[in-house]
Design a protein around this motif. Structure first.
Motif, PDB file in Angstrom:
ATOM      1  N   ASN A  90      48.463  51.776  44.593  1.00 14.79           N
ATOM      2  CA  ASN A  90      47.321  51.877  45.502  1.00 14.79           C
ATOM      3  C   ASN A  90      46.264  50.850  45.138  1.00 14.79           C
ATOM      4  O   ASN A  90      46.100  50.465  43.995  1.00 14.79           O
ATOM      5  CB  ASN A  90      46.751  53.298  45.534  1.00 14.79           C
ATOM      6  CG  ASN A  90      46.155  53.731  44.218  1.00 14.79           C
ATOM      7  OD1 ASN A  90      45.370  53.020  43.633  1.00 14.79           O
ATOM      8  ND2 ASN A  90      46.537  54.906  43.748  1.00 14.79           N
ATOM      9  N   SER A  91      45.560  50.402  46.148  1.00 13.84           N
ATOM     10  CA  SER A  91      44.553  49.374  45.939  1.00 13.84           C
ATOM     11  C   SER A  91      43.161  49.987  45.903  1.00 13.84           C
ATOM     12  O   SER A  91      42.950  51.113  46.345  1.00 13.84           O
ATOM     13  CB  SER A  91      44.625  48.337  47.064  1.00 13.84           C
ATOM     14  OG  SER A  91      44.176  48.906  48.280  1.00 13.84           O
ATOM     15  N   THR A  92      42.244  49.224  45.407  1.00 11.17           N
ATOM     16  CA  THR A  92      40.849  49.646  45.396  1.00 11.17           C
ATOM     17  C   THR A  92      40.375  49.868  46.823  1.00 11.17           C
ATOM     18  O   THR A  92      39.624  50.796  47.102  1.00 11.17           O
ATOM     19  CB  THR A  92      39.983  48.577  44.702  1.00 11.17           C
ATOM     20  OG1 THR A  92      40.492  48.364  43.397  1.00 11.17           O
ATOM     21  CG2 THR A  92      38.537  48.988  44.625  1.00 11.17           C
ATOM     22  N   GLU A  93      40.840  49.037  47.741  1.00  7.16           N
ATOM     23  CA  GLU A  93      40.466  49.152  49.157  1.00  7.16           C
ATOM     24  C   GLU A  93      40.905  50.506  49.726  1.00  7.16           C
ATOM     25  O   GLU A  93      40.152  51.167  50.434  1.00  7.16           O
ATOM     26  CB  GLU A  93      41.108  48.014  49.952  1.00  7.16           C
ATOM     27  CG  GLU A  93      40.777  48.019  51.413  1.00  7.16           C
ATOM     28  CD  GLU A  93      39.684  47.051  51.799  1.00  7.16           C
ATOM     29  OE1 GLU A  93      39.183  47.196  52.915  1.00  7.16           O
ATOM     30  OE2 GLU A  93      39.346  46.168  50.993  1.00  7.16           O
ATOM     31  N   THR A 126      41.509  53.279  48.027  1.00  9.49           N
ATOM     32  CA  THR A 126      40.705  54.309  47.371  1.00  9.49           C
ATOM     33  C   THR A 126      39.316  54.356  48.000  1.00  9.49           C
ATOM     34  O   THR A 126      38.788  55.435  48.284  1.00  9.49           O
ATOM     35  CB  THR A 126      40.599  54.040  45.858  1.00  9.49           C
ATOM     36  OG1 THR A 126      41.921  53.960  45.309  1.00  9.49           O
ATOM     37  CG2 THR A 126      39.825  55.136  45.157  1.00  9.49           C
ATOM     38  N   ALA A 127      38.736  53.188  48.249  1.00 10.66           N
ATOM     39  CA  ALA A 127      37.417  53.113  48.885  1.00 10.66           C
ATOM     40  C   ALA A 127      37.456  53.711  50.292  1.00 10.66           C
ATOM     41  O   ALA A 127      36.493  54.359  50.721  1.00 10.66           O
ATOM     42  CB  ALA A 127      36.934  51.672  48.932  1.00 10.66           C
ATOM     43  N   THR A 167      34.233  51.731  54.618  1.00 10.06           N
ATOM     44  CA  THR A 167      34.922  51.267  53.404  1.00 10.06           C
ATOM     45  C   THR A 167      34.138  50.135  52.763  1.00 10.06           C
ATOM     46  O   THR A 167      33.978  50.088  51.539  1.00 10.06           O
ATOM     47  CB  THR A 167      36.358  50.812  53.750  1.00 10.06           C
ATOM     48  OG1 THR A 167      37.057  51.914  54.333  1.00 10.06           O
ATOM     49  CG2 THR A 167      37.108  50.332  52.519  1.00 10.06           C
ATOM     50  N   LEU A 223      32.597  49.783  48.956  1.00 10.34           N
ATOM     51  CA  LEU A 223      32.868  48.623  48.094  1.00 10.34           C
ATOM     52  C   LEU A 223      31.583  47.928  47.669  1.00 10.34           C
ATOM     53  O   LEU A 223      31.515  47.349  46.574  1.00 10.34           O
ATOM     54  CB  LEU A 223      33.812  47.657  48.794  1.00 10.34           C
ATOM     55  CG  LEU A 223      35.239  48.174  48.998  1.00 10.34           C
ATOM     56  CD1 LEU A 223      36.021  47.241  49.912  1.00 10.34           C
ATOM     57  CD2 LEU A 223      35.956  48.358  47.669  1.00 10.34           C
ATOM     58  N   ASP A 265      30.932  50.713  41.937  1.00  7.80           N
ATOM     59  CA  ASP A 265      31.812  49.922  41.088  1.00  7.80           C
ATOM     60  C   ASP A 265      32.980  50.835  40.711  1.00  7.80           C
ATOM     61  O   ASP A 265      33.022  51.995  41.131  1.00  7.80           O
ATOM     62  CB  ASP A 265      31.081  49.344  39.867  1.00  7.80           C
ATOM     63  CG  ASP A 265      30.500  50.396  38.930  1.00  7.80           C
ATOM     64  OD1 ASP A 265      31.002  51.548  38.909  1.00  7.80           O
ATOM     65  OD2 ASP A 265      29.545  50.073  38.214  1.00  7.80           O
ATOM     66  N   ILE A 266      33.919  50.361  39.947  1.00  5.93           N
ATOM     67  CA  ILE A 266      35.128  51.140  39.665  1.00  5.93           C
ATOM     68  C   ILE A 266      34.796  52.419  38.887  1.00  5.93           C
ATOM     69  O   ILE A 266      35.386  53.475  39.118  1.00  5.93           O
ATOM     70  CB  ILE A 266      36.198  50.279  38.946  1.00  5.93           C
ATOM     71  CG1 ILE A 266      37.565  50.942  39.017  1.00  5.93           C
ATOM     72  CG2 ILE A 266      35.807  49.969  37.519  1.00  5.93           C
ATOM     73  CD1 ILE A 266      38.181  50.907  40.387  1.00  5.93           C
ATOM     74  N   MET A 271      33.420  54.990  41.295  1.00  5.74           N
ATOM     75  CA  MET A 271      34.507  55.590  42.079  1.00  5.74           C
ATOM     76  C   MET A 271      35.181  56.698  41.280  1.00  5.74           C
ATOM     77  O   MET A 271      35.406  57.793  41.790  1.00  5.74           O
ATOM     78  CB  MET A 271      35.542  54.540  42.484  1.00  5.74           C
ATOM     79  CG  MET A 271      35.098  53.591  43.548  1.00  5.74           C
ATOM     80  SD  MET A 271      36.394  52.350  43.818  1.00  5.74           S
ATOM     81  CE  MET A 271      36.354  52.235  45.589  1.00  5.74           C
TER      82      MET A 271
END
Length: 107
Positions: A54-57, A59-60, A78, A82, A86-87, A90
């Motif tokens: 899975n990508s950060t996108e 998850t966002a 989304t 972003l 930050d990570i 999240m």
């Protein structure tokens, strides 16, 4: 971001809310009172959890759906997630939010 369970009236049902304090890049602070997510959003998030690719996108996107179900009727895109998160934010949001949901299930 700290959960503060409160009661709100929505229709004829009392809904618990999860309060999230956010700050924009411009320094504007605001609070969203989140309702529990629809099952469709939880399933989408669970599918992300099952795959290691899975990508950060993605998850966002799930976080934006969770944030958009709020008492204030503010839609969070989304791109907003972003820009604001930050990570670490999240990860903390997901941990706190699902911990709050787990508390609702126990009631």
């Amino acid at each position: 971001m700290t959960p503060c369970a409160g009661k709100n009236r929505r229709g004829n049902i009392n809904k618990n809310t999860f309060h999230v304090e956010l700050e924009t890049d411009e320094g504007k602070q605001f609070t969203l009172s989140l309702y529990s997510p629809k099952l469709k959003v939880i399933r989408k998030f669970e599918k992300l959890d099952e795959t290691s690719t899975n990508s950060t996108e993605e998850t966002a996107e799930c976080i934006s759906l969770m944030l958009s179900r709020n008492k204030e009727n503010i839609k969070v895109s989304t791109d907003d997630v972003l820009d604001i998160f930050d990570i670490e934010d999240m990860a903390l949001f997901i941990e706190d939010f699902f911990g709050w949901i787990g508390g609702i299930k126990k009631k």
